[in-house]
Design a protein around this motif. Structure first.
Motif, PDB file in Angstrom:
ATOM      1  N   SER A 226       0.824  -1.214   0.000  1.00  0.00           N
ATOM      2  CA  SER A 226       0.000   0.000   0.000  1.00  0.00           C
ATOM      3  C   SER A 226       0.857   1.263   0.000  1.00  0.00           C
ATOM      4  CB  SER A 226      -0.953  -0.008   1.194  1.00  0.00           C
ATOM      5  OG  SER A 226      -0.228  -0.082   2.390  1.00  0.00           O
TER       6      SER A 226
ATOM      7  N   PHE B 197     -11.052   5.800  -5.598  1.00  0.00           N
ATOM      8  CA  PHE B 197     -10.714   4.779  -4.599  1.00  0.00           C
ATOM      9  C   PHE B 197      -9.231   4.764  -4.225  1.00  0.00           C
ATOM     10  CE2 PHE B 197      -9.485   0.295  -3.741  1.00  0.00           C
ATOM     11  CZ  PHE B 197     -10.122   0.173  -2.528  1.00  0.00           C
ATOM     12  N   GLY B 198      -8.372   4.716  -5.255  1.00  0.00           N
ATOM     13  CA  GLY B 198      -6.938   4.670  -4.989  1.00  0.00           C
ATOM     14  C   GLY B 198      -6.463   5.901  -4.242  1.00  0.00           C
TER      15      GLY B 198
ATOM     16  N   ASN C 158      -7.333   5.733  -0.596  1.00  0.00           N
ATOM     17  CA  ASN C 158      -6.405   4.813   0.074  1.00  0.00           C
ATOM     18  C   ASN C 158      -5.089   5.506   0.380  1.00  0.00           C
ATOM     19  OD1 ASN C 158      -8.015   2.564   0.098  1.00  0.00           O
ATOM     20  ND2 ASN C 158      -7.388   1.932  -1.948  1.00  0.00           N
TER      21      ASN C 158
END
Lengths: 613, 270
Positions: free
Chosen positions: A411, A439-440, A443
């Motif tokens: 990650s 989304f990425g 994160n």
């Protein structure tokens, strides 16, 4: 009476004004298609994505309209049977349909169990089933596989098993819908060889839907081209493939050698029928035209000069000598360029003790465009997964932009290394394209305004703007592939890994994707591309790394790598068509192969220029 | 992974699946007849011998047993304390060993601990017996069994298809996991809601992919004539061999004997 019967027997498939519209759509997928296919013919259906090829094949065995609803008009007759009035199951005795993904067509756990599935449904007696299964397995070159587990087969073997599954019902017509799109080159040639066998043994009518063409051009009796649901062309394959403007219009990939021929044709040196479609005829043509129009003397000098500048050792290019040479070259540039990827003695072993990578030393500079090639199981994906920490080395080190992957989690690395996987459907889960891209970023810990700006930027960059609030799964495969790339690009990775970016795309889709990758490369992103498509590798990559059995076999510029034809063949890699053409012309062109059509035509242009001067 | 067929040539392998099923049923009946752990120990030993006979992979057994240890301990403790003395026939079982709480509350009975051991032994014999059954019987035999029991074709069809797709779905799951990790998904978010939320990116694509796969599987099945008739050709007719009759008579005899011991002789109770 007899003549009528004869007529019916001669025609395997008869389509009359066939139109079809999927439920909840406005535009019909098939428009007024009329087509007769004679018994025993091998017909190729081509066209870009969304042209209606799959829809047509589903109409042939009655899945449309019996399983999929929608509006169907016109008539379909297969082997004298009205498809609208015959159950799909009964039709399967006359027409076998093989679909794209081999995985979902295998029903049995073991090969024998799977192949016998069809005849069992027709209550064929056991003894006959056994006999038929063995015969059919032999036809698809899987004899002796009876008790193997189907999940342990390779992709090519699985697809051949799927073909066996429909052949065992002894159909008169075999329809294959892109049976090779999910396979590697080795698997693909297995399928083509099987089809060639089938053609020889029995007068089976074969309808094949396919994107690639090089292997098929002399095998098919006829090509049918669909474009946006309409039948736009029908005729002999060689005639179609000599007409480059038509191919471009319909989004079909032309043969590389025909591009050279088209240049000659435009110059008026040859007729349309003389445009070469294979290597021997291209070789003959070049040998004939060079003395007449070419400037090959001067060209030879140029070649000699080039050779002096960049000496190419004839049989080197692999082994320790080469890697030292490569290392030296990198050290020279070290002061100028940053290192993106550095591998030191990388070894990797799977839990099952199977060694996947052995002793890999590699350095990739920032801004390089590297292609990883090799047969399935050579370790390409295993190697690439080390770059973003999905796999950690068993021994050795992987350093990405100064970060040792042993010390960082995937990650964390995902902000620097983008990894686009082959199948976009493995990652799409949001209700709109926009949310999928966010989304990425979420994160990675980005907030409100920054997220919005970046999404906006990437939507524009990838041309997905108009789809922003649509559901990703309502879009075509090509667009979903683009979404997968876009969802990685929002993170602005310094290194981008793309695993088979063009599988299953049509020619237009391939070009759009490659144009995007090129744009990123020019902007300074390090590109690492895994691909089986040698034409793409030759055309776009600046450096090619060939893997074999978990080690680096060759590493160098495309020209240098592809000049080692024999070594590549041992690793089941066939160099691009134009490379192979230049091997044939080695006495004229020298040892370094040409990889682009323009390089061949340049030999003729210099003459004209000198003439003008 | 689940236990899979272990190829072999022992009598247990060669027996008809129906005989083995009868034997399994008999074992369940006998095991539930007796409360005395001594009898249960006998049953466990017999099943253990069977397991030894087919050369059961010991590694697998150990792998199955270790996670059960906390359950074993808690079962013995619970039964030991909760079975009141009045529930036992024999005086020796009614004896209270000690009290867990002051004021003579929550007494641990001898019978309770023995009952606990019985439960454990029963669990063991069931586990061993079912492993022996699964390891010596091929998937084919099981579908044959369902067919013989007049279950519809769909049941065995569904069963084999499900088993066929386990590895495929597992592969999908791994691919999805990798694709999402590459986008920076973290799987160690805190709290129940956090951990559920972090699995949405895995579960949604997995569902969508399964539906897409099911869709093309249904096409492939229709393509191959599934559903044309309500039945299909059996791949292998199972037939009783003489050994099956021998074994079956033996099993029936054993069950009768057990009933005799339990109800006539009133043995094996606590």
């Amino acid at each position: 009476m007899e003549t009528l019967e004869n007529e019916i027997r001669q025609v395997a498939i008869c389509l009359k004004n066939l139109s079809y519209r999927y439920p909840n759509t406005v535009e019909p997928s098939l428009k007024n298609i009329s087509l007769d296919v004679e018994k025993g013919k091998f017909i190729l259906i081509m066209g870009s994505t969304g042209a209606g090829k799959t829809t047509l094949s589903l109409c042939l065995n009655g899945l449309i309209p019996q399983l999929l609803e929608g509006k169907l008009t016109g008539g379909v007759r297969v082997a004298g049977k009205d498809v609208g009035k015959t159950a799909v199951q009964s039709l399967s005795k006359v027409l076998g349909l093989v679909l794209q993904d081999p995985e979902t067509q295998i029903i049995g756990r073991r090969v024998e169990e799977d192949t016998s599935f069809g005849p069992r449904n027709f209550l064929v007696p056991l003894e006959e089933i056994k006999q038929r299964v063995n015969q059919t397995l032999e036809k698809v070159r899987l004899q002796g596989y009876n008790h193997r587990l189907s999940e342990e087969l390779s992709g090519g073997e699985k697809q051949r098993l799927a073909i066996a599954g429909v052949l065992v019902m002894e159909p008169e017509i075999l329809v294959l819908d892109e049976p090779t799109s999910e396979l590697d080159p080795a698997g693909r040639s297995e399928i083509y060889a099987t089809l060639a066998d089938l053609r020889r043994k029995k007068d089976l009518t074969i309808i094949l839907v396919e994107h690639s063409s090089e292997e098929l051009i002399y095998k098919a009796d006829e090509v049918v081209v669909l474009n946006q649901g309409e039948l736009v062309w029908r005729g002999v394959p060689s005639e179609l493939f000599r007409n480059l403007p038509l191919l471009r219009q319909w989004g079909i990939k032309p043969l590389p050698v025909s591009q050279i021929g088209w240049y000659f044709y435009e110059k008026g040196w040859i007729t349309l029928a003389e445009i070469p479609l294979d290597i021997p005829s291209a070789e003959g043509l070049l040998r004939k035209l060079l003395p007449k129009y070419g400037h090959w003397q001067g060209h030879l000098q140029g070649q000699a000069q080039r050779q002096m500048q960049v000496p190419v050792p004839p049989d080197q290019g692999f082994g320790s000598g080469q890697s030292k040479d490569g290392l030296f070259r990198h050290e020279l540039h070290l002061s100028k360029k940053a290192i993106a990827v550095q591998l030191k003695d990388l070894n990797y072993q799977y839990n099952s003790d199977q060694t996947a990578l052995r002793g890999i030393n590699l350095m990739i500079e920032a801004g390089e465009f590297v292609a990883l090639i090799g047969r399935n199981g050579a370790g390409k994906t295993t190697l690439a997964k080390h770059f973003n920490g999905l796999l950690k080395p068993t021994s050795g080190e992987v350093i990405i932009e100064g970060m040792n992957t042993l010390k960082y989690d995937t990650s964390d690395l995902s902000k620097i290394v983008g990894y686009v996987f082959q199948n976009p459907d493995h990652q799409i889960f949001s209700a709109t394209v926009e949310k999928e891209l966010e989304f990425g970023l979420k994160n990675a810990g980005f907030k409100g305004k920054e997220i919005k700006e970046r999404v906006e930027q990437v939507l524009w960059y990838t041309g997905l703007e108009r789809y922003r609030s649509l559901h990703p799964f309502s879009l075509g495969k090509g667009e979903r592939q683009m979404i997968a790339v876009a969802s990685i690009l929002v993170l602005k990775p310094k290194v981008l890994i793309i695993d088979e970016p063009t599988t299953g795309s049509d020619w237009t889709g391939v070009q759009t994707m490659m144009a995007l990758i090129c744009k990123l490369h020019t902007a300074g992103t390090t590109i690492i591309m895994i691909s089986h498509d040698m034409d793409l590798v030759a055309q776009y990559a600046k450096r090619v790394i060939v893997l074999k059995e978990g080690g680096i076999l060759l590493d160098g510029t495309p020209k240098r790598v592809f000049s080692n034809e024999q070594i590549l063949l041992d690793s089941a890699i066939v160099p691009p068509q134009l490379c192979r053409l230049s091997f044939q012309l080695e006495d004229i062109l020298g040892p370094e192969p040409f990889i682009e059509a323009s390089e061949f035509t340049a030999m003729f242009e210099s003459r004209e220029q000198s003439g003008c001067l | 992974m689940f236990i899979e067929y272990l190829p072999g040539e022992t009598l247990l392998h060669r027996l008809d699946v129906r005989t083995k099923m009868l034997g399994f049923l008999g074992l369940i009946i006998i095991s539930f007849l007796f409360q005395d752990p001594k009898y249960q120990l006998l049953i466990v030993s017999v099943t253990g011998l069977l397991a030894f006979w087919i050369k059961i992979p010991l590694q697998k057994i150990r792998g199955m047993l270790i996670p059960l240890i906390p359950i074993i301990i808690s079962i013995i403790l619970i039964t030991g304390f909760t079975f009141a003395p009045g529930r036992f026939d024999y005086v020796s079982s009614q004896r209270i060993l000690f009290y867990a709480l002051p004021g003579e509350r929550l007494g641990a009975t001898v019978g309770g601990f023995m009952m606990g051991s019985t439960f454990i032994f029963r669990l063991f014999s069931m586990m061993i017996a079912s492993s022996v059954l699964i390891l010596t019987t091929s998937m084919d035999d099981f579908t044959q069994f369902f067919q013989k029991m007049k279950m519809p074709v769909e049941v065995s069809m569904m069963l084999t298809t499900a088993i066929r797709f386990i590895p495929t779905l597992d592969k999908k799951r791994r691919q999805i996991l990798e694709a999402q990790r590459a986008r920076g998904t973290k799987f160690n978010e805190k709290g129940i809601i956090g951990s559920i939320r972090s699995y949405i990116p895995i579960m949604v694509p997995l569902f969508i992919n399964s539906i897409m796969m099911a869709n093309s599987l249904s096409m492939a099945m229709l393509n191959r004539g599934y559903g044309l008739t309500r039945t299909w050709t059996s791949m292998r007719e199972i037939v009783f061999a003489p050994r099956d009759y021998w074994v079956m008579s033996f099993i029936v005899l054993l069950i009768t004997l057990s009933f005799f011991v339990r109800f006539r002789l009133q043995l094996g109770v606590l």
